[in-house]
Design an enzyme around this catalytic site. Structure first.
Site, short mmCIF file in Angstrom:
data_model
loop_
_atom_site.label_atom_id
_atom_site.label_comp_id
_atom_site.label_asym_id
_atom_site.label_seq_id
_atom_site.Cartn_x
_atom_site.Cartn_y
_atom_site.Cartn_z
N PHE A 103 -13.19 -4.94 1.82
CA PHE A 103 -14.38 -4.16 1.05
C PHE A 103 -15.52 -4.34 2.04
CE2 PHE A 103 -12.14 -4.19 -3.26
CZ PHE A 103 -11.21 -3.43 -2.91
N TYR A 130 0.84 -1.18 -0.05
CA TYR A 130 -0.11 0.05 0.06
C TYR A 130 0.86 1.15 -0.10
CZ TYR A 130 -3.73 -3.22 1.39
OH TYR A 130 -4.70 -4.35 1.47
N1 LIG Z 1 -6.68 -9.06 0.98
C1 LIG Z 1 -6.89 -8.16 -0.20
O1 LIG Z 1 -6.57 -8.55 -1.26
C2 LIG Z 1 -7.45 -6.85 0.26
C3 LIG Z 1 -8.21 -5.79 -0.76
C4 LIG Z 1 -8.77 -4.60 -0.48
C5 LIG Z 1 -8.76 -4.22 0.80
N2 LIG Z 1 -8.16 -5.14 1.83
C6 LIG Z 1 -8.11 -4.43 3.19
O2 LIG Z 1 -9.37 -4.16 3.56
C7 LIG Z 1 -9.54 -2.93 4.29
C8 LIG Z 1 -10.75 -2.34 3.84
O3 LIG Z 1 -10.98 -2.28 2.62
P1 LIG Z 1 -11.21 -0.70 1.91
O4 LIG Z 1 -10.56 0.36 2.90
O5 LIG Z 1 -10.39 -0.75 0.60
O6 LIG Z 1 -12.79 -0.59 1.65
P2 LIG Z 1 -13.90 -0.45 2.85
O7 LIG Z 1 -13.64 -0.47 4.18
O8 LIG Z 1 -15.11 -1.25 2.12
O9 LIG Z 1 -14.36 1.08 2.16
C9 LIG Z 1 -13.45 2.39 2.42
C10 LIG Z 1 -14.17 3.41 1.65
O10 LIG Z 1 -15.47 3.65 2.15
C11 LIG Z 1 -15.16 5.18 2.61
N3 LIG Z 1 -16.01 4.98 3.90
C12 LIG Z 1 -15.24 4.57 4.97
N4 LIG Z 1 -16.12 4.89 6.05
C13 LIG Z 1 -17.28 5.57 5.69
C14 LIG Z 1 -18.28 6.25 6.18
N5 LIG Z 1 -18.82 5.95 7.59
N6 LIG Z 1 -19.37 7.17 5.40
C15 LIG Z 1 -18.97 6.91 4.10
N7 LIG Z 1 -17.91 6.61 3.49
C16 LIG Z 1 -17.15 5.89 4.15
C17 LIG Z 1 -13.89 5.24 2.49
O11 LIG Z 1 -13.76 6.82 2.10
P3 LIG Z 1 -13.01 7.89 3.25
O12 LIG Z 1 -11.51 7.66 3.26
O13 LIG Z 1 -13.52 9.30 2.66
O14 LIG Z 1 -13.65 7.68 4.45
C18 LIG Z 1 -13.14 4.54 1.66
O15 LIG Z 1 -13.63 5.14 0.25
C19 LIG Z 1 -8.25 -2.11 3.59
O16 LIG Z 1 -7.91 -1.16 4.27
C20 LIG Z 1 -7.41 -3.03 3.54
O17 LIG Z 1 -6.66 -3.29 4.57
C21 LIG Z 1 -7.50 -6.27 1.69
#
Ligand SMILES: NC(=O)c1ccc[n+]([C@@H]2O[C@H](COP(=O)([O-])OP(=O)(O)OC[C@H]3O[C@@H](n4cnc5c(N)ncnc54)[C@H](OP(=O)(O)O)[C@@H]3O)[C@@H](O)[C@H]2O)c1
Length: 294
Positions: free
Chosen positions: A215, A66
């Site tokens: 996600f 990342y």
């Molecule tokens: N193993 C894998 O292949 C893999 C792949 C992807 C991700 N991951 C892990 O999974 C974690 C979570 O995934 P993610 O962060 O990509 O997706 P997520 O948690 O599903 O969503 C994050 C998105 O939602 C927004 N958001 C968060 N809280 C919010 C709220 N209360 N209201 C409105 N929007 C909100 C964030 O924007 P803002 O910043 O504006 O809040 C960001 O755009 C990652 O941090 C990573 O560590 C692992």
């Protein structure tokens, strides 16, 4: 100071002596746009991590790809020396191309380099949990994970890794992994809209293995659904809070790692752990998979 903790209860990672609050934090959103380079506001990113830790979050998900390197360096800046109860879970198995693409990095040397990059940038002598990430971001790939997992099991025996998990895998790949090493967690794509893992998740619950949906809010395109909005209105919560609370209600082995770069969103997300979803609303949410846009 005693921390006030209502983070959805706790789950013990099997055989690790580690108990994680179910509401954790995913650090991917702390890098710059497209998970590339530094964020516009490094101090803001540091503030998000410190606020999470102060609220009792003791499970951070990250990776050295990342940024690359950026997210781990921000975690180190914000929280090192780390609290004893903090579990940082990282992952190896991918790297970034110059064009910001995401590429597999599963050779022996790739994996060794990945582990050392994580150690260096996080400022650790040993990584608590390392996930071997096999598939792409939208789903698992086919095939054996024996070769790369054997490399990580060697690094575990050398003392560089304490526990192993797998990411973007199918049930047969987990079964293969379990013939090589003890697996404490599985991290796959799962949320209100992506329910392919329903059966897998239940079988992991039966084995006492943590299931960590990535996600959880829909990722780069947050979940949108009229039915989710209606449930949120009924519960006097936001749709994102309901999406997280639904996961906490779905199965006791689910650990959450929602990502955000905003302290306000972090607070909103942590509050979701206190949300009670009545059975009838749970039934409505269970039925809306087809209605949700992710
Ligand atoms: N193993 C894998 O292949 C893999 C792949 C992807 C991700 N991951 C892990 O999974 C974690 C979570 O995934 P993610 O962060 O990509 O997706 P997520 O948690 O599903 O969503 C994050 C998105 O939602 C927004 N958001 C968060 N809280 C919010 C709220 N209360 N209201 C409105 N929007 C909100 C964030 O924007 P803002 O910043 O504006 O809040 C960001 O755009 C990652 O941090 C990573 O560590 C692992």
């Amino acid at each position: 100071m005693t921390k006030e903790i209502n983070l959805g209860g706790a789950f013990s990672l099997p055989g690790t002596g580690r108990t994680l609050n179910r509401m954790g934090y995913g650090a991917m959103q702390l890098a710059g746009p497209h998970v590339w380079g530094p964020p516009r506001d490094v101090d803001g990113a540091v503030a998000v991590l410190r606020e999470a830790a102060a609220a009792g979050v003791n499970h951070l998900d990250t990776s050295d790809f990342y940024g690359p390197h950026v997210t781990n360096q921000i975690i180190r800046k914000a929280l090192h020396p780390y609290p004893d109860d903090l579990v940082i879970v990282t992952k190896v198995g991918a790297r970034r191309g110059e064009d910001k693409s995401w590429m597999p990095a599963l050779s022996r040397q790739d994996l060794i380099d990945g582990v050392h990059d994580n150690l260096r940038n996080l400022g650790l002598d040993r990584l608590e949990v390392v996930n071997l990430r096999i598939g792409g971001v939208m789903g698992p790939s086919e095939g054996s994970l024996a070769e790369p997992l054997t490399v990580l099991a060697e690094l575990q025996r050398q003392g560089l890794i304490r526990h192993l998990g797998v990411s973007n895998v199918r049930p047969a790949q987990l079964a293969e992994a379990q013939t090589i090493a003890k697996i404490v967690c599985v991290q796959n794509l799962y949320n209100l809209a992506h329910r392919n893992d329903d059966g897998f998740l239940d079988s992991l619950a039966a084995q006492g293995i943590a299931y960590v949906p990535f996600f959880p809010l829909g990722g780069f395109s947050p979940l949108q659904s009229t039915a989710l909005d209606a449930a949120a209105a009924t519960l006097e919560a936001t749709p994102m809070q309901v999406a997280l609370a639904w996961l906490l209600h779905r199965s006791p082995n689910i650990l959450l790692i929602p990502g955000t770069s905003s302290v306000a969103h972090l607070r909103e997300n942590l509050q979701a752990a206190t949300l009670q979803i009545p059975a009838e609303v749970m039934t409505e949410l269970n039925a809306i998979g087809g209605d949700v846009v992710a």
